[in-house]
Design an enzyme around this catalytic site. Structure first.
Site, PDB file in Angstrom:
ATOM      1  N   GLU A  14       4.916  -2.861  -3.753  1.00 26.60           N
ATOM      2  CA  GLU A  14       5.723  -3.256  -2.589  1.00 26.60           C
ATOM      3  C   GLU A  14       6.091  -1.972  -1.871  1.00 26.60           C
ATOM      4  OE1 GLU A  14       8.836  -5.980  -3.064  1.00 26.60           O
ATOM      5  OE2 GLU A  14       7.481  -7.493  -3.848  1.00 26.60           O
TER       6      GLU A  14
ATOM      7  N   CYS B  36      13.023  -1.527   3.741  1.00 27.08           N
ATOM      8  CA  CYS B  36      11.592  -1.654   4.033  1.00 27.08           C
ATOM      9  C   CYS B  36      11.376  -2.634   5.177  1.00 27.08           C
ATOM     10  CB  CYS B  36      10.875  -2.151   2.782  1.00 27.08           C
ATOM     11  SG  CYS B  36      11.614  -3.658   2.114  1.00 27.08           S
TER      12      CYS B  36
HETATM   13  P1  NAD Z   1       9.722   6.763  -3.442  1.00 29.77           P
HETATM   14  O1  NAD Z   1       8.298   6.369  -3.322  1.00 29.77           O
HETATM   15  O2  NAD Z   1      10.110   8.152  -3.129  1.00 29.77           O
HETATM   16  O3  NAD Z   1      10.241   6.510  -4.952  1.00 29.77           O
HETATM   17  C1  NAD Z   1      10.180   5.232  -5.544  1.00 29.77           C
HETATM   18  C2  NAD Z   1      10.233   5.400  -7.056  1.00 29.77           C
HETATM   19  O4  NAD Z   1       9.033   6.030  -7.504  1.00 29.77           O
HETATM   20  C3  NAD Z   1      11.382   6.242  -7.580  1.00 29.77           C
HETATM   21  O5  NAD Z   1      11.895   5.651  -8.744  1.00 29.77           O
HETATM   22  C4  NAD Z   1      10.700   7.563  -7.906  1.00 29.77           C
HETATM   23  O6  NAD Z   1      11.357   8.310  -8.909  1.00 29.77           O
HETATM   24  C5  NAD Z   1       9.361   7.075  -8.418  1.00 29.77           C
HETATM   25  N1  NAD Z   1       8.275   8.058  -8.393  1.00 29.77           N
HETATM   26  C6  NAD Z   1       8.118   9.131  -7.580  1.00 29.77           C
HETATM   27  N2  NAD Z   1       6.952   9.768  -7.852  1.00 29.77           N
HETATM   28  C7  NAD Z   1       6.356   9.070  -8.851  1.00 29.77           C
HETATM   29  C8  NAD Z   1       5.122   9.217  -9.569  1.00 29.77           C
HETATM   30  N3  NAD Z   1       4.264  10.199  -9.312  1.00 29.77           N
HETATM   31  N4  NAD Z   1       4.814   8.309 -10.525  1.00 29.77           N
HETATM   32  C9  NAD Z   1       5.656   7.277 -10.786  1.00 29.77           C
HETATM   33  N5  NAD Z   1       6.844   7.102 -10.157  1.00 29.77           N
HETATM   34  C10 NAD Z   1       7.185   7.990  -9.198  1.00 29.77           C
HETATM   35  O7  NAD Z   1      10.535   5.719  -2.560  1.00 29.77           O
HETATM   36  P2  NAD Z   1      12.099   5.703  -2.218  1.00 29.77           P
HETATM   37  O8  NAD Z   1      12.412   6.809  -1.274  1.00 29.77           O
HETATM   38  O9  NAD Z   1      12.885   5.605  -3.480  1.00 29.77           O
HETATM   39  O10 NAD Z   1      12.232   4.290  -1.456  1.00 29.77           O
HETATM   40  C11 NAD Z   1      11.997   4.143  -0.091  1.00 29.77           C
HETATM   41  C12 NAD Z   1      10.646   3.523   0.157  1.00 29.77           C
HETATM   42  O11 NAD Z   1      10.534   2.285  -0.529  1.00 29.77           O
HETATM   43  C13 NAD Z   1      10.422   3.188   1.622  1.00 29.77           C
HETATM   44  O12 NAD Z   1       9.121   3.536   2.007  1.00 29.77           O
HETATM   45  C14 NAD Z   1      10.600   1.676   1.668  1.00 29.77           C
HETATM   46  O13 NAD Z   1       9.937   1.063   2.741  1.00 29.77           O
HETATM   47  C15 NAD Z   1      10.042   1.276   0.347  1.00 29.77           C
HETATM   48  N6  NAD Z   1      10.568  -0.044  -0.055  1.00 29.77           N
HETATM   49  C16 NAD Z   1       9.744  -1.147  -0.017  1.00 29.77           C
HETATM   50  C17 NAD Z   1      10.255  -2.397  -0.347  1.00 29.77           C
HETATM   51  C18 NAD Z   1       9.406  -3.659  -0.285  1.00 29.77           C
HETATM   52  O14 NAD Z   1       9.866  -4.705  -0.705  1.00 29.77           O
HETATM   53  N7  NAD Z   1       8.186  -3.619   0.225  1.00 29.77           N
HETATM   54  C19 NAD Z   1      11.594  -2.511  -0.705  1.00 29.77           C
HETATM   55  C20 NAD Z   1      12.384  -1.382  -0.718  1.00 29.77           C
HETATM   56  C21 NAD Z   1      11.871  -0.152  -0.397  1.00 29.77           C
END
Ligand code: NAD
Length: 493
Positions: free
Chosen positions: A213, A247
């Site tokens: 997502e 998002c």
């Molecule tokens: P992010 O991608 O920076 O981090 C998300 C998670 O991934 C965190 O827990 C982070 O620690 C982890 N992570 C980072 N690098 C990783 C790796 N190499 N391997 C595994 N895990 C790793 O996102 P964010 O800044 O926390 O959230 C914002 C983003 O999320 C925005 O782009 C938003 O649109 C999206 N989002 C989407 C939805 C949806 O339903 N489609 C909902 C909420 C947020």
């Protein structure tokens, strides 16, 4: 702070705990978690305080966007799980002597990786269906919101969940990567497109099935017959709730050219009147606010008109409207800003609105505003977006537990919420067995082959090809007769 446990240890513990949890029937797992809605309700104020303190959003948003929807989601999933995940029979006219059962089997160990923007509801939406389907879950929340995640695990564990069926893994992206490398059986990831790609690539080595997502540059489309007062209020809220850090927040607005100028005036006015201290969430951190400022500065450099667009005290940011010629090539139009910034352009007719809307690689949600709901529904079917709301902000659909949620393209795949989320948490196994005693020493289509088998297959082909019941019946009767008559005459082999 305790050192983060080794990823492999967490996966091993989860695997050991899963075998007895997964062997319980779904009804028993539902019974174990039955108290969850009441436990959430009992802790609602403490949870709202924790969300507001750690994430910074107003308490009202913690309640309205996270906790009440979580309670509703729990009630939905507890009510729907047995029907969705229990065994169901499949019958087939081509194999009338057999009966098949569809089973929903747990993957085993599910790794849920969550973002910080809805620090309770998103991980809750990942964890609960996975548990109900019989998986053990390791939750890796955002490093920015570990306390809310700890409370989430605490409240679910309070339902007498066996030890290690739900574990918390607090750490940053490096720990997330280690957990994927420790080979769980499924990965659910919600976050940015870039990290989603990295996670999917890492999971592909084994391969582990993933659900993604991801982000969006979601649009509102305002048709010429829309109610301007209602629509500008909707967009003002839909673009800025949670400080625009959703998002599904509205990042682009397409307004019919008849309304465009009046729309801009009223939207700017409404955004200026937001009580920023009380109602507007701050940026989660300076890095996030830096992205907003960069996108706004790029728009200014492109000669676009910017209203608002300045940093305010306490990591807040003036709600911002960007408009002007060429805006559809601007960064704010093409890339997710994830802040209280909205880009507006005009369109001349429905076809142009659809083309502008779909001219993006993202496809999470869209909102359409019109006095003609039937027309808006028809238009919705032409939009590349997983959820489309008519005369509302599509983000609200995330709070409705029955509605499946997810995107297409760069916005990801898989669905959370609704029955789809429960089905997504399990793999399908089919078990097929004879209805009654064996009717011959072997099946007539086993060796040796011969012209009678070919005749029988032609008759069967005719039966399955037709939509006419009488022809179908005749075909089955002839195929059955030929196959049965072969049985007695074939040599044993
Ligand atoms: P992010 O991608 O920076 O981090 C998300 C998670 O991934 C965190 O827990 C982070 O620690 C982890 N992570 C980072 N690098 C990783 C790796 N190499 N391997 C595994 N895990 C790793 O996102 P964010 O800044 O926390 O959230 C914002 C983003 O999320 C925005 O782009 C938003 O649109 C999206 N989002 C989407 C939805 C949806 O339903 N489609 C909902 C909420 C947020």
């Amino acid at each position: 702070m305790e050192p983060a446990p080794d990823a492999r240890v967490l996966v091993d513990r989860a695997r050991a705990a899963q075998s007895s949890w997964g062997s319980r029937g779904v009804a028993e797992r539902v019974a174990t978690l039955e108290q969850l809605p009441q436990l959430l309700l009992g802790g609602i104020d403490c949870l709202a305080d924790a969300i507001a303190a750690e994430n910074g959003k107003p308490r009202a948003e913690a309640l309205a966007h996270e906790l009440v929807p979580a309670i509703a989601l729990a009630r939905h999933h507890l009510g729907a799980a047995v029907a969705a995940l229990g065994p169901s029979r499949i019958t087939s006219p081509t194999a009338p002597y057999r009966s098949a059962v569809r089973m929903h089997r747990p993957y085993g160990v599910v790794l849920a990786i969550a973002p910080w923007n809805l620090p309770f509801l998103i991980p809750f939406s990942q964890v609960l269906p996975a548990l109900l389907a019989g998986n053990a879950v390791i939750l890796k929340p955002s490093e920015l919101t570990p306390r809310v995640a700890a409370l989430l695990v605490e409240v679910i564990a309070a339902c007498d969940l066996p030890a290690d069926v739900l574990q918390l893994a607090v750490g940053d992206g490096a720990l997330g990567a280690e957990l994927v490398a420790a080979q769980p059986d499924r990965v659910l990831f919600t976050g940015s497109v870039g990290t989603g790609r990295t996670v999917m690539a890492a999971a592909a080595r084994f391969p582990i099935p993933v659900g993604l997502e991801l982000g969006g540059v979601d649009a509102a489309i305002v048709l010429e017959d829309a109610d301007l007062e209602f629509t500008t209020s909707a967009v003002a809220w839909g673009a800025t709730f949670n400080g625009g850090q959703a998002c599904c927040s509205i990042e682009r607005v397409l307004v019919h050219e008849d309304l465009h100028d009046a729309f801009l005036v009223r939207l700017r006015d409404k955004l200026q009147r937001i009580d920023i201290r009380r109602d507007l969430a701050p940026a989660i951190d300076e890095r996030q606010r830096g992205t907003w400022q960069r996108h706004v500065e790029a728009a200014r450099a492109d000669g676009l008109t910017v209203s608002g667009g300045e940093p305010l005290p306490d990591r807040r940011y003036a709600p911002t409207v960007i408009s002007g010629d060429g805006i559809t090539n601007a960064t704010v139009w093409q890339e997710e800003t994830f802040g209280p910034v909205v880009a507006v352009t005009g369109f001349g007719g429905d076809d142009q609105a659809v083309a502008l809307h779909n001219d993006t690689e993202y496809g999470l949600t869209a909102s359409i505003f019109s006095a003609d709901v039937a027309r808006a529904r028809a238009l919705a079917q032409r939009l590349n977006a997983g959820s489309v709301a008519v005369n509302d902000v599509a983000a609200t659909m995330y709070s409705t537990p029955e509605l499946p949620w997810g995107g297409i393209g760069r916005s990801g795949f898989g669905r959370s919420h609704g029955v789809d989320a429960l089905l997504d948490a399990a793999w399908v196994q089919v078990i097929d067995a004879p209805r009654g005693p064996a009717f011959g020493p072997k099946r007539p289509w086993w060796y040796p082959y011969g012209p009678e088998l070919e005749d029988a297959m032609r008759a069967l082909g005719a039966a399955v090809a037709t939509a006419r019941p009488a022809t179908r019946l005749r075909g089955y009767a002839r195929a059955g007769h030929l196959l049965l008559s072969m049985l007695g005459r074939q040599p044993k082999l």
